[in-house]
Design a protein around this motif. Structure first.
Motif, PDB file in Angstrom:
ATOM      1  N   VAL A  51       0.940  -0.958  -0.318  1.00 37.68           N
ATOM      2  CA  VAL A  51       0.539   0.122  -0.065  1.00 37.68           C
ATOM      3  C   VAL A  51       0.817   1.387   0.528  1.00 37.68           C
ATOM      4  O   VAL A  51       2.062   1.157   0.838  1.00 37.68           O
ATOM      5  CB  VAL A  51      -1.026  -0.219   1.150  1.00 37.68           C
ATOM      6  N   GLU A  52       0.454   2.065  -0.866  1.00 33.10           N
ATOM      7  CA  GLU A  52       1.723   3.476  -0.798  1.00 33.10           C
ATOM      8  C   GLU A  52       0.595   4.677  -0.700  1.00 33.10           C
ATOM      9  O   GLU A  52      -0.104   4.984  -1.990  1.00 33.10           O
ATOM     10  CB  GLU A  52       2.213   3.153  -2.128  1.00 33.10           C
ATOM     11  N   PHE A  53       0.479   5.052  -0.464  1.00 31.62           N
ATOM     12  CA  PHE A  53       0.205   6.420   0.413  1.00 31.62           C
ATOM     13  C   PHE A  53       1.172   7.550  -0.503  1.00 31.62           C
ATOM     14  O   PHE A  53       2.038   7.829  -0.300  1.00 31.62           O
ATOM     15  CB  PHE A  53      -0.477   6.793   1.681  1.00 31.62           C
ATOM     16  N   ASP A  54       0.631   8.180  -1.480  1.00 31.56           N
ATOM     17  CA  ASP A  54       1.152   9.470  -2.623  1.00 31.56           C
ATOM     18  C   ASP A  54       1.034  10.775  -2.093  1.00 31.56           C
ATOM     19  O   ASP A  54       0.082  11.184  -2.922  1.00 31.56           O
ATOM     20  CB  ASP A  54       1.719   8.919  -3.258  1.00 31.56           C
ATOM     21  N   HIS A  55       1.117  11.072  -0.846  1.00 35.68           N
ATOM     22  CA  HIS A  55       0.571  13.114  -1.003  1.00 35.68           C
ATOM     23  C   HIS A  55      -0.932  12.722  -1.314  1.00 35.68           C
ATOM     24  O   HIS A  55      -1.392  13.961  -1.361  1.00 35.68           O
ATOM     25  CB  HIS A  55       1.399  13.915  -1.958  1.00 35.68           C
ATOM     26  N   VAL A  56      -1.679  12.352  -0.300  1.00 36.62           N
ATOM     27  CA  VAL A  56      -2.636  12.249  -0.394  1.00 36.62           C
ATOM     28  C   VAL A  56      -3.933  12.818   0.717  1.00 36.62           C
ATOM     29  O   VAL A  56      -3.297  12.668   2.062  1.00 36.62           O
ATOM     30  CB  VAL A  56      -3.482  10.547  -0.042  1.00 36.62           C
ATOM     31  N   SER A  57      -4.655  13.671  -0.073  1.00 41.06           N
ATOM     32  CA  SER A  57      -5.396  13.987   1.096  1.00 41.06           C
ATOM     33  C   SER A  57      -6.869  14.239   0.768  1.00 41.06           C
ATOM     34  O   SER A  57      -7.141  13.920  -0.625  1.00 41.06           O
ATOM     35  CB  SER A  57      -5.049  16.423   0.142  1.00 41.06           C
ATOM     36  N   PHE A  58      -7.831  14.113   1.665  1.00 43.16           N
ATOM     37  CA  PHE A  58      -9.068  13.573   1.481  1.00 43.16           C
ATOM     38  C   PHE A  58      -9.573  15.281   2.429  1.00 43.16           C
ATOM     39  O   PHE A  58     -10.077  15.005   3.276  1.00 43.16           O
ATOM     40  CB  PHE A  58      -9.406  12.596   2.328  1.00 43.16           C
ATOM     41  N   LYS A  59     -11.601  15.183   1.750  1.00 46.91           N
ATOM     42  CA  LYS A  59     -12.716  15.864   2.449  1.00 46.91           C
ATOM     43  C   LYS A  59     -13.638  15.662   2.184  1.00 46.91           C
ATOM     44  O   LYS A  59     -13.795  14.174   0.753  1.00 46.91           O
ATOM     45  CB  LYS A  59     -12.076  17.035   1.498  1.00 46.91           C
ATOM     46  N   TYR A  60     -14.409  15.127   2.477  1.00 48.48           N
ATOM     47  CA  TYR A  60     -15.858  14.504   2.733  1.00 48.48           C
ATOM     48  C   TYR A  60     -16.222  15.147   1.439  1.00 48.48           C
ATOM     49  O   TYR A  60     -17.490  14.876   0.796  1.00 48.48           O
ATOM     50  CB  TYR A  60     -16.517  14.428   4.048  1.00 48.48           C
ATOM     51  N   ARG A  61     -16.433  16.317   1.420  1.00 48.80           N
ATOM     52  CA  ARG A  61     -17.511  17.456   0.348  1.00 48.80           C
ATOM     53  C   ARG A  61     -16.400  17.784  -0.847  1.00 48.80           C
ATOM     54  O   ARG A  61     -15.439  19.163   0.284  1.00 48.80           O
ATOM     55  CB  ARG A  61     -18.399  17.870   1.207  1.00 48.80           C
ATOM     56  N   ARG A  62     -16.586  17.800  -1.484  1.00 46.95           N
ATOM     57  CA  ARG A  62     -15.657  18.918  -2.654  1.00 46.95           C
ATOM     58  C   ARG A  62     -15.635  20.206  -2.332  1.00 46.95           C
ATOM     59  O   ARG A  62     -14.593  20.740  -2.230  1.00 46.95           O
ATOM     60  CB  ARG A  62     -16.039  19.084  -3.636  1.00 46.95           C
TER      61      ARG A  62
END
Length: 577
Positions: free
Chosen positions: A328-339
């Motif tokens: 498993v490789e996360f590469d500069h991952v960002s996340f938010k629930y709503r755009r």
């Protein structure tokens, strides 16, 4: 979109309409026969003629009854089949939703949309199809027959029709938004009932029964008040239409009497005409009730359409691409629930997990640990960056294959009503008894299962309420192990077991050399022997390293460790005292 669910039952639907038309036609012939009996048979005292017409009238009534029964049969097939198809489509849509899609609806609202709202749509066919078809047919044929009998009297309808139309338009305009509020009130009641039943043990433990009763009373009274107000307006339809109908009858009797007096009409014709008047008025009453039914169904149809038209935020990947290994490789991952959200829940996460490694994830409450691991099986989709599993972008895999290759034990453990064996086989329907026992040994579930009288055939109640929290967690772990996944994710899934059992489970997991294990835990002792530990803080990756490295160089990890060790020492001293 909604009425696409009627396609398998189109034949039954068309036959129901056909039988209504035939039934109505037979009923409309009867007044003509009655007029002939009075004007010819009675006037000429011809008993033979009266008997022949009587038999004809009885035949029409019998055929009308038979076609009415056939209508009821086919309407029931169409309505119930339509409702079943609609519920199945809604349920299938919900199964395809991502977590972010599910966030758009309350659970109680989805239940209402699949039950109460679908029932309203069924009633449109069950209760509305007959008057919807019968009303226009009876109206058109009745007016035609009325004009045949006496065109002058039939003009009364040209005055009544606009009055009835205006009354109906005013009522429908007023009541349309009320039905939407009524269904929302049903949502609120379902929400309170569902919440209270789910948390009934907490309610009793905190003696909050009266408080919950008051909450339910509030929403129940809200539903009652909205329902009373809605149907108070709806029933205005009846007296308004009756007033117009009886006014028309009085006018027809007055003018008809004048025509009979001057010889322009016979008594039998007036009797037949009045029969058609009653049928036409009844048809208008039917149509008004159908309009009210359709008005309510439109509110339900909009709510159902919202479920059917909700498009999953996650698009399926390619069929045929196989997940070969658990890297498993996360590469500069960002996340938010709503755009449109202003802030990211996870920001700039870069982390590589090699196949077969055991990786721990720690952090304070709200640091987005659970959200991070939910990105791996695509329960949510990343907002920015790259997430690779098995050397390929996670979005390249088909969802079914990806999730089948990943075993996840969520923070909230869920068991279903059925036997222990049936629950475990959710992980692998073809699992043998030996595979089930092996998974239970690793999860340390075999020790309590063997104590049950029926062992693996022991029945679990809904939600697994007849087993303890720790037993439930171990069953969920065994269920995930039966998938034989490439990646195993444990989201604080040993929090309810004691430290000795926790250690035994970790020893069992260590035997799975080719399986990548990602463990979220609050207890540092559960993660001390992990190959690497990731420390999250407010959605940022604060540090990555082994237990020794983090203890020496990371203040957050050291503080968590020391606070837990200090707590353990205090407990140990207390036990000695």
């Amino acid at each position: 979109m909604i009425f696409a669910s009627m396609r398998p039952y189109r034949a039954a639907f068309v036959l129901a309409i056909l039988f209504v038309i035939i039934e109505t036609s037979f009923e409309l012939v009867i007044p003509m026969i009655m007029a002939d009996i009075i004007d010819v048979g009675v006037a000429m005292q011809d008993l033979h003629y009266i008997l022949i017409k009587g038999v004809q009238m009885a035949g029409c009534a019998l055929l009308s009854l038979i076609t009415g029964l056939l209508y009821a049969k086919y309407a029931a097939i169409a309505a119930n089949g339509f409702g079943a198809q609609l519920r199945e489509r809604e349920f299938a849509c919900i199964q395809r939703y991502s977590f972010s899609n599910l966030d758009h609806f309350d659970s109680s609202s989805l239940v209402t949309r699949m039950t109460s709202d679908v029932t309203v749509m069924q009633n449109v066919i069950n209760a509305g199809l007959r008057p919807c078809v019968r009303g226009p047919v009876m109206l058109i044929l009745g007016l035609f027959m009325s004009f045949l009998i006496n065109a002058q009297l039939a003009l009364v309808f040209l005055i009544c029709a606009p009055v009835l139309g205006i009354i109906l338009a005013l009522i429908v305009r007023r009541i349309a938004p009320m039905y939407g509020r009524l269904q929302q009130a049903v949502d609120h009641v379902n929400s309170i009932v569902s919440e209270t039943l789910t948390a009934i043990r907490a309610v009793k433990a905190f003696v909050r029964g009266e408080y919950e009763e008051e909450k339910f009373r509030t929403v129940n009274e809200e539903l009652m008040t909205i329902g009373e107000h809605t149907f108070h307006v709806a029933v205005l339809n009846l007296p308004a239409f009756q007033f117009t109908m009886y006014a028309a009858i009085v006018a027809i009797l007055w003018f008809g009497g004048q025509l009979i007096f001057i010889g322009g009409m016979q008594v039998g014709e007036l009797t037949g005409f009045l029969s058609y008047v009653l049928q036409i008025m009844n048809s208008l009453m039917m149509l008004s009730n159908v309009f009210l039914l359709l008005t309510r169904s439109l509110a339900s149809a909009r709510r159902i359409a919202e479920v059917l038209e909700e498009r999953s935020d996650i698009t399926d990947g390619e069929e045929g691409l196989t997940l070969e290994h658990g890297t498993v490789e996360f590469d500069h991952v960002s996340f938010k629930y709503r755009r449109e959200a202003a802030e990211y829940v996870l920001s700039d996460i870069s982390l590589k997990i090699e196949e077969g490694q055991t990786v721990g994830i720690v952090g304070g409450t709200g640091s987005a640990k659970s959200t991070l691991v939910q990105l791996i099986p695509r329960l949510y989709d990343i907002s920015e960056g790259s997430l690779k599993v098995g050397g390929h972008e996670v979005s390249d895999y088909s969802l079914s294959h990806l999730r089948d290759a990943i075993g996840i034990v969520l923070q909230k453990n869920v068991l279903f009503s059925g036997t222990i064996r049936e629950n475990l086989c959710w992980g692998n329907q073809a699992a043998s008894d030996e595979e089930i026992r092996a998974a239970c040994r690793i999860a340390c579930a075999d020790e309590f299962i063997e104590r049950f009288e029926k062992k693996y055939d022991t029945m679990l109640e809904e939600g697994g309420v007849n087993v303890s929290g720790g037993q439930k967690q171990r069953l969920c772990i065994a269920r995930a192990l039966l998938k034989k996944p490439k990646i195993l994710i444990f989201d604080d899934s040993t929090s309810a077991v004691d430290t000795a059992t926790d250690a035994s489970i970790r020893e069992g997991l260590a035997q799975l050399k080719d399986t990548t294990k990602i463990i979220i835990a609050q207890r540092i002792s559960s993660l001390m022997h992990a190959d690497q530990i990731a420390v999250l803080e407010d959605g940022h990756l604060n540090a990555v390293g082994t237990h020794e490295q983090l203890l020496a160089g990371n203040a957050i990890y050291r503080e968590m460790y020391e606070s837990q060790m200090e707590g353990s020492e205090h407990h140990g001293k207390a036990d000695q005292q």
